[in-house]
Design a protein around this motif. Structure first.
Motif, PDB file in Angstrom:
ATOM      1  N   THR A 104      63.278  -3.001  17.562  1.00  0.00           N
ATOM      2  CA  THR A 104      62.659  -3.058  18.888  1.00  0.00           C
ATOM      3  C   THR A 104      63.226  -1.969  19.797  1.00  0.00           C
ATOM      4  O   THR A 104      62.491  -1.366  20.590  1.00  0.00           O
ATOM      5  CB  THR A 104      62.897  -4.451  19.526  1.00  0.00           C
ATOM      6  OG1 THR A 104      62.343  -5.437  18.650  1.00  0.00           O
ATOM      7  CG2 THR A 104      62.228  -4.568  20.875  1.00  0.00           C
ATOM      8  N   ARG A 134      61.552   1.290  18.894  1.00  0.00           N
ATOM      9  CA  ARG A 134      60.171   1.267  19.417  1.00  0.00           C
ATOM     10  C   ARG A 134      60.173   1.506  20.933  1.00  0.00           C
ATOM     11  O   ARG A 134      59.353   2.263  21.460  1.00  0.00           O
ATOM     12  CB  ARG A 134      59.572  -0.102  19.077  1.00  0.00           C
ATOM     13  CG  ARG A 134      58.149  -0.321  19.503  1.00  0.00           C
ATOM     14  CD  ARG A 134      57.697  -1.708  19.048  1.00  0.00           C
ATOM     15  NE  ARG A 134      56.473  -2.154  19.688  1.00  0.00           N
ATOM     16  CZ  ARG A 134      56.058  -3.422  19.738  1.00  0.00           C
ATOM     17  NH1 ARG A 134      56.785  -4.375  19.164  1.00  0.00           N
ATOM     18  NH2 ARG A 134      54.947  -3.741  20.346  1.00  0.00           N
ATOM     19  N   THR A 135      61.114   0.890  21.632  1.00  0.00           N
ATOM     20  CA  THR A 135      61.189   1.037  23.083  1.00  0.00           C
ATOM     21  C   THR A 135      61.641   2.441  23.467  1.00  0.00           C
ATOM     22  O   THR A 135      61.154   3.017  24.447  1.00  0.00           O
ATOM     23  CB  THR A 135      62.155  -0.010  23.677  1.00  0.00           C
ATOM     24  OG1 THR A 135      61.800  -1.310  23.177  1.00  0.00           O
ATOM     25  CG2 THR A 135      62.071  -0.035  25.188  1.00  0.00           C
ATOM     26  N   ASP A 171      61.013   5.127  21.866  1.00  0.00           N
ATOM     27  CA  ASP A 171      59.787   5.919  21.700  1.00  0.00           C
ATOM     28  C   ASP A 171      58.915   5.777  22.949  1.00  0.00           C
ATOM     29  O   ASP A 171      58.525   6.779  23.579  1.00  0.00           O
ATOM     30  CB  ASP A 171      59.057   5.411  20.442  1.00  0.00           C
ATOM     31  CG  ASP A 171      57.731   6.112  20.163  1.00  0.00           C
ATOM     32  OD1 ASP A 171      57.454   7.151  20.791  1.00  0.00           O
ATOM     33  OD2 ASP A 171      56.980   5.611  19.302  1.00  0.00           O
ATOM     34  N   SER A 213      57.595   3.811  15.070  1.00  0.00           N
ATOM     35  CA  SER A 213      58.267   4.688  16.035  1.00  0.00           C
ATOM     36  C   SER A 213      59.327   5.549  15.367  1.00  0.00           C
ATOM     37  O   SER A 213      59.739   6.569  15.915  1.00  0.00           O
ATOM     38  CB  SER A 213      58.886   3.856  17.169  1.00  0.00           C
ATOM     39  OG  SER A 213      57.866   3.401  18.037  1.00  0.00           O
ATOM     40  N   ALA A 225      68.415  -5.803  23.202  1.00  0.00           N
ATOM     41  CA  ALA A 225      67.198  -4.982  23.202  1.00  0.00           C
ATOM     42  C   ALA A 225      66.535  -5.024  24.583  1.00  0.00           C
ATOM     43  O   ALA A 225      65.959  -4.018  25.029  1.00  0.00           O
ATOM     44  CB  ALA A 225      66.226  -5.455  22.123  1.00  0.00           C
ATOM     45  N   ILE A 226      66.619  -6.169  25.257  1.00  0.00           N
ATOM     46  CA  ILE A 226      66.061  -6.269  26.605  1.00  0.00           C
ATOM     47  C   ILE A 226      66.873  -5.361  27.546  1.00  0.00           C
ATOM     48  O   ILE A 226      66.304  -4.600  28.337  1.00  0.00           O
ATOM     49  CB  ILE A 226      66.141  -7.724  27.118  1.00  0.00           C
ATOM     50  CG1 ILE A 226      65.334  -8.659  26.199  1.00  0.00           C
ATOM     51  CG2 ILE A 226      65.658  -7.811  28.571  1.00  0.00           C
ATOM     52  CD1 ILE A 226      63.847  -8.555  26.316  1.00  0.00           C
ATOM     53  N   GLY A 255      65.993  -1.848  26.985  1.00  0.00           N
ATOM     54  CA  GLY A 255      64.667  -1.554  27.528  1.00  0.00           C
ATOM     55  C   GLY A 255      64.726  -1.293  29.028  1.00  0.00           C
ATOM     56  O   GLY A 255      64.159  -0.316  29.528  1.00  0.00           O
ATOM     57  N   GLY A 269      56.046   8.043  25.152  1.00  0.00           N
ATOM     58  CA  GLY A 269      56.091   8.589  23.797  1.00  0.00           C
ATOM     59  C   GLY A 269      54.821   8.261  23.050  1.00  0.00           C
ATOM     60  O   GLY A 269      53.745   8.173  23.626  1.00  0.00           O
ATOM     61  N   ARG A 270      54.966   8.048  21.744  1.00  0.00           N
ATOM     62  CA  ARG A 270      53.787   7.760  20.935  1.00  0.00           C
ATOM     63  C   ARG A 270      53.751   6.326  20.413  1.00  0.00           C
ATOM     64  O   ARG A 270      52.987   6.004  19.517  1.00  0.00           O
ATOM     65  CB  ARG A 270      53.716   8.766  19.776  1.00  0.00           C
ATOM     66  CG  ARG A 270      53.346  10.176  20.278  1.00  0.00           C
ATOM     67  CD  ARG A 270      52.966  11.073  19.122  1.00  0.00           C
ATOM     68  NE  ARG A 270      54.110  11.441  18.327  1.00  0.00           N
ATOM     69  CZ  ARG A 270      54.117  11.534  16.998  1.00  0.00           C
ATOM     70  NH1 ARG A 270      53.029  11.252  16.305  1.00  0.00           N
ATOM     71  NH2 ARG A 270      55.204  11.880  16.348  1.00  0.00           N
ATOM     72  N   ALA A 271      54.615   5.465  20.967  1.00  0.00           N
ATOM     73  CA  ALA A 271      54.555   4.051  20.601  1.00  0.00           C
ATOM     74  C   ALA A 271      53.220   3.511  21.091  1.00  0.00           C
ATOM     75  O   ALA A 271      52.731   3.907  22.151  1.00  0.00           O
ATOM     76  CB  ALA A 271      55.705   3.284  21.228  1.00  0.00           C
ATOM     77  N   LEU A 303      54.628  -1.840  23.877  1.00  0.00           N
ATOM     78  CA  LEU A 303      55.978  -2.379  23.942  1.00  0.00           C
ATOM     79  C   LEU A 303      55.957  -3.802  23.406  1.00  0.00           C
ATOM     80  O   LEU A 303      54.948  -4.507  23.528  1.00  0.00           O
ATOM     81  CB  LEU A 303      56.455  -2.415  25.396  1.00  0.00           C
ATOM     82  CG  LEU A 303      56.900  -1.094  26.009  1.00  0.00           C
ATOM     83  CD1 LEU A 303      56.993  -1.219  27.518  1.00  0.00           C
ATOM     84  CD2 LEU A 303      58.255  -0.687  25.436  1.00  0.00           C
ATOM     85  N   ILE A 316      60.218  -7.195  25.836  1.00  0.00           N
ATOM     86  CA  ILE A 316      60.774  -5.994  26.471  1.00  0.00           C
ATOM     87  C   ILE A 316      59.973  -5.682  27.735  1.00  0.00           C
ATOM     88  O   ILE A 316      60.544  -5.422  28.805  1.00  0.00           O
ATOM     89  CB  ILE A 316      60.706  -4.780  25.510  1.00  0.00           C
ATOM     90  CG1 ILE A 316      61.508  -5.047  24.236  1.00  0.00           C
ATOM     91  CG2 ILE A 316      61.186  -3.509  26.215  1.00  0.00           C
ATOM     92  CD1 ILE A 316      62.991  -5.032  24.368  1.00  0.00           C
ATOM     93  N   ILE A 349      61.444  -5.539  31.627  1.00  0.00           N
ATOM     94  CA  ILE A 349      61.338  -4.386  32.533  1.00  0.00           C
ATOM     95  C   ILE A 349      60.631  -4.809  33.824  1.00  0.00           C
ATOM     96  O   ILE A 349      61.079  -4.481  34.933  1.00  0.00           O
ATOM     97  CB  ILE A 349      60.582  -3.233  31.833  1.00  0.00           C
ATOM     98  CG1 ILE A 349      61.427  -2.691  30.679  1.00  0.00           C
ATOM     99  CG2 ILE A 349      60.242  -2.109  32.821  1.00  0.00           C
ATOM    100  CD1 ILE A 349      60.676  -1.755  29.734  1.00  0.00           C
TER     101      ILE A 349
END
Lengths: 256, 256
Positions: free
Chosen positions: A127, A130-131, A133, A161, A244-245, A248, B236-238, B241, B245, B249
């Motif tokens: 994750t 991915r974030t 990215d 990602s 991960a949070i 982010g 980016g290219r993701a 999310l 996440i 945010i």
């Protein structure tokens, strides 16, 4: 098209081993699951050696699979279960050659980077990539002790990602000194008396952000080398944020 | 102390059923795993009916367990495995009575609220509750179709935050109209042409933020009722999310 029906086939046994670190080191390959990831790997010019597909998946993606220049093998649902990492595998896999991609000399250290210090949970790791990215980060460095980028659960949760951002594995001590040589500020994330609230830290074009282990946080050795140490103030009564949070929130703050 | 050694014991069979929705409805109870959660439940004046503990766990928490006024039963590792939801259960459980806690008349709708619209993944849900707690949110509403707050994986990933914020289950249509009656702005999160980037939305004391299903997003029916619709720009290219996440945010942005 060659067919493999038995899960006891020797090649199947070998491919199943690619789910483990030992297997990946032995054969210098890894296994990628789902058409989404296999097609992203091909598009990203990864060295996809073989595509394994059930009859059902082949029908769905025949047009694309037929343009693939490597070997394509039809597998049974039984073989798919052996190779998959979920209880209901999709039924399509790529066997990918690992490159010795450590051309560390040519790395562009500018932009935003995420450094993972001994992070354990594959879902958290994937994750975060991915974030990173989505936040427009340049790359992610898997520090020693962090789960492998080729772990099937990490691969799955990166959702492609890994083909959009630069991914490296290595000793974070070395990486931190490279960032310093290149005048990229290095930020740690540890709740201690010297830490600064993230809202008091300005967004910045170049940054290396280190996230620490879920339970133990960052290694002291690394913390000693950071330019700044930032934290997210907790308002309620939660003891902490999921790593991960937290990553982010910080990545989207720093790179906005 | 009473001991239960066999996983085939009738009470054990009943408690194991509390891991399912049907069992919870039948017996009007749920099962909580780990000393951290059981002790938080007791502190939060939840109706903990029975504590089940292995010998090992009893030794670790004897002082606290001995002050518990309800029934305490020693269980074998075998029973712990039957009741647990992980491959290596810690060995301590609470059986908690469900209250008919729908005193919706007395709810204070002010402050920040998170509304979950048909969210499926228990880990995502639990993490969002934990993050809502850390962001200082007042409550979380599990909309119809969202996994249950008493699902063992949801319970585990909330990490006790279920005892720090208000948790309700219900029809989000009703909740949205209540927020509107109380002049609380309702924000949807769906990437569509009318959506506004979150950085252009000011932090606000009162807000109801709706997060939608992982694959399908929010229901159109709910989206039609929102005051504003916000999104997080992807750099980016993701493709997207992770929902937890994104929620993190947005919650930390809106409630800063």
């Amino acid at each position: 098209m060659e067919q493999i029906i038995s899960a006891k086939n020797e090649r199947v046994k070998k491919w199943a081993k690619l789910k483990t670190k030992k297997g990946r080191t032995t054969f210098n390959q890894y296994i990628l699951e789902s058409w989404h990831l296999v097609s992203e790997a091909i598009n990203a010019k990864q060295l996809v050696d073989v595509i394994l597909t059930t009859d059902k998946q082949y029908e769905l993606h025949q047009e694309d699979i037929d343009t693939f220049s490597g070997e394509v093998i039809e597998i049974s649902e039984d073989v798919a279960k052996t190779l998959g990492s979920t209880s209901t595998p999709q039924g399509i896999f790529g066997i990918v050659n690992l490159e010795s991609n450590l051309e560390v000399a040519n790395i562009d250290y500018s932009g935003a980077w995420l450094l993972l210090d001994q992070i354990q949970d594959p879902g958290n790791i994937g994750t975060m990539v991915r974030t990173a990215d989505a936040a427009g980060f340049n790359g992610v460095v898997f520090g020693t002790g962090t789960s492998s980028q080729f772990n099937p659960k990490v691969l799955r949760s990166m959702q492609g990602s890994q083909f959009h951002v630069n991914i490296f594995e290595g000793d974070l001590n070395d990486w931190i000194s490279k960032f310093k040589d290149n005048h990229v500020p290095v930020y740690g994330t540890e709740l201690n008396p010297k830490a600064v609230g993230y809202l008091d830290v300005n967004p910045t074009e170049n940054v290396a952000l280190i996230m620490g282990n879920e339970g133990n946080g960052m290694q002291d050795e690394l913390l000693d080398q950071t330019d700044k140490n930032i934290y997210i103030p907790i308002k309620g009564r939660a003891e902490s944020l999921n790593v991960a949070i937290a990553a982010g929130i910080l990545m989207f703050h720093l790179n906005k």
